[in-house]
Design a protein around this motif. Sequence first.
Motif, PDB file in Angstrom:
ATOM      1  N   LEU A 186      89.966  54.804  42.328  1.00 37.13           N
ATOM      2  CA  LEU A 186      90.386  53.404  42.431  1.00 37.13           C
ATOM      3  C   LEU A 186      91.495  53.081  41.440  1.00 37.13           C
ATOM      4  O   LEU A 186      92.406  52.306  41.759  1.00 37.13           O
ATOM      5  CB  LEU A 186      89.185  52.477  42.243  1.00 37.13           C
ATOM      6  N   ASP A 187      91.452  53.667  40.242  1.00 38.70           N
ATOM      7  CA  ASP A 187      92.532  53.466  39.279  1.00 38.70           C
ATOM      8  C   ASP A 187      93.848  54.039  39.815  1.00 38.70           C
ATOM      9  O   ASP A 187      94.903  53.412  39.691  1.00 38.70           O
ATOM     10  CB  ASP A 187      92.187  54.085  37.932  1.00 38.70           C
ATOM     11  N   ALA A 188      93.777  55.222  40.416  1.00 38.86           N
ATOM     12  CA  ALA A 188      94.986  55.821  41.001  1.00 38.86           C
ATOM     13  C   ALA A 188      95.500  54.975  42.156  1.00 38.86           C
ATOM     14  O   ALA A 188      96.710  54.786  42.312  1.00 38.86           O
ATOM     15  CB  ALA A 188      94.686  57.246  41.466  1.00 38.86           C
ATOM     16  N   ALA A 232      95.200  51.761  42.442  1.00 44.06           N
ATOM     17  CA  ALA A 232      95.788  50.541  41.887  1.00 44.06           C
ATOM     18  C   ALA A 232      97.229  50.771  41.431  1.00 44.06           C
ATOM     19  O   ALA A 232      98.051  49.850  41.461  1.00 44.06           O
ATOM     20  CB  ALA A 232      94.939  50.033  40.727  1.00 44.06           C
ATOM     21  N   GLU A 233      97.533  51.998  41.028  1.00 47.87           N
ATOM     22  CA  GLU A 233      98.881  52.335  40.553  1.00 47.87           C
ATOM     23  C   GLU A 233      99.726  53.023  41.619  1.00 47.87           C
ATOM     24  O   GLU A 233     100.867  53.399  41.360  1.00 47.87           O
ATOM     25  CB  GLU A 233      98.776  53.242  39.326  1.00 47.87           C
ATOM     26  N   GLU A 255      90.512  63.194  43.023  1.00 52.88           N
ATOM     27  CA  GLU A 255      89.880  62.841  41.756  1.00 52.88           C
ATOM     28  C   GLU A 255      88.380  63.123  41.824  1.00 52.88           C
ATOM     29  O   GLU A 255      87.787  63.109  42.893  1.00 52.88           O
ATOM     30  CB  GLU A 255      90.100  61.356  41.435  1.00 52.88           C
ATOM     31  N   ARG A 288      83.528  45.965  41.915  1.00 52.39           N
ATOM     32  CA  ARG A 288      84.941  45.583  41.841  1.00 52.39           C
ATOM     33  C   ARG A 288      85.334  44.610  42.951  1.00 52.39           C
ATOM     34  O   ARG A 288      86.517  44.270  43.087  1.00 52.39           O
ATOM     35  CB  ARG A 288      85.825  46.833  41.890  1.00 52.39           C
ATOM     36  N   GLU A 348      85.900  55.900  39.894  1.00 55.59           N
ATOM     37  CA  GLU A 348      86.745  55.111  38.992  1.00 55.59           C
ATOM     38  C   GLU A 348      88.169  55.647  38.988  1.00 55.59           C
ATOM     39  O   GLU A 348      89.135  54.881  39.065  1.00 55.59           O
ATOM     40  CB  GLU A 348      86.176  55.123  37.564  1.00 55.59           C
ATOM     41  N   ALA A 349      88.297  56.974  38.897  1.00 56.39           N
ATOM     42  CA  ALA A 349      89.631  57.586  38.857  1.00 56.39           C
ATOM     43  C   ALA A 349      90.373  57.368  40.178  1.00 56.39           C
ATOM     44  O   ALA A 349      91.583  57.118  40.184  1.00 56.39           O
ATOM     45  CB  ALA A 349      89.522  59.071  38.536  1.00 56.39           C
TER      46      ALA A 349
END
Length: 192
Positions: A172-174, A176-177, A165, A31, A169-170
Amino acid sequence: MRICVYAGSNPGTNPAYGEAAERFGRLLAERGIGLVYGGGRTGLMGRISDAVLAAGGTVTGIIPQFLMDKEVGHMGVQDLRVVGSMHERKALMAELSDGFVALPGGIGTLEEIFEVWTWAQLGRHDKPCGLLNAAGFYDGLAGFLDHVAGEQFMKPKHRSMLVVEESGEAILDAFAEYQPPVVEKWLDKGRT
């Protein structure tokens, strides 16, 4: 973007911890996210830094001189910074990072993630903090923190500032938001 990862200098007993460190390291590199970490070559610290490097990513290690003297510094990272103390190490790691993740580890790992989470609670930064709950390592701690919030020693909004998490992935997704809650600057108002 750079993520600071706190992790054990030992591998732990469960091979899943090392596998999670390697997966997270590869994910950071994929990423385009740089790794900031404690500069060690052993344990989970070594596993994640080696994985980032092998995947073509960038690594910044911050290590105090007394640990370099014990020959535990990772000489293969692109940017290994030697500082005078643990306090300098933590301050520089925080300054260089856009978020913080704890992999499984011991009291040093816990102390580091709790410190930056506390700084967030006090409004000293608005960067996301998280626990990578590899193989359920942090299940007990997450439950205890929920208990602390339930007993009103912590506000629910402050509890929610620590993302928990099971996968990188979870996390980094969290991140990002992530929208930090509004933190009262009561310390700045002269109240104690």
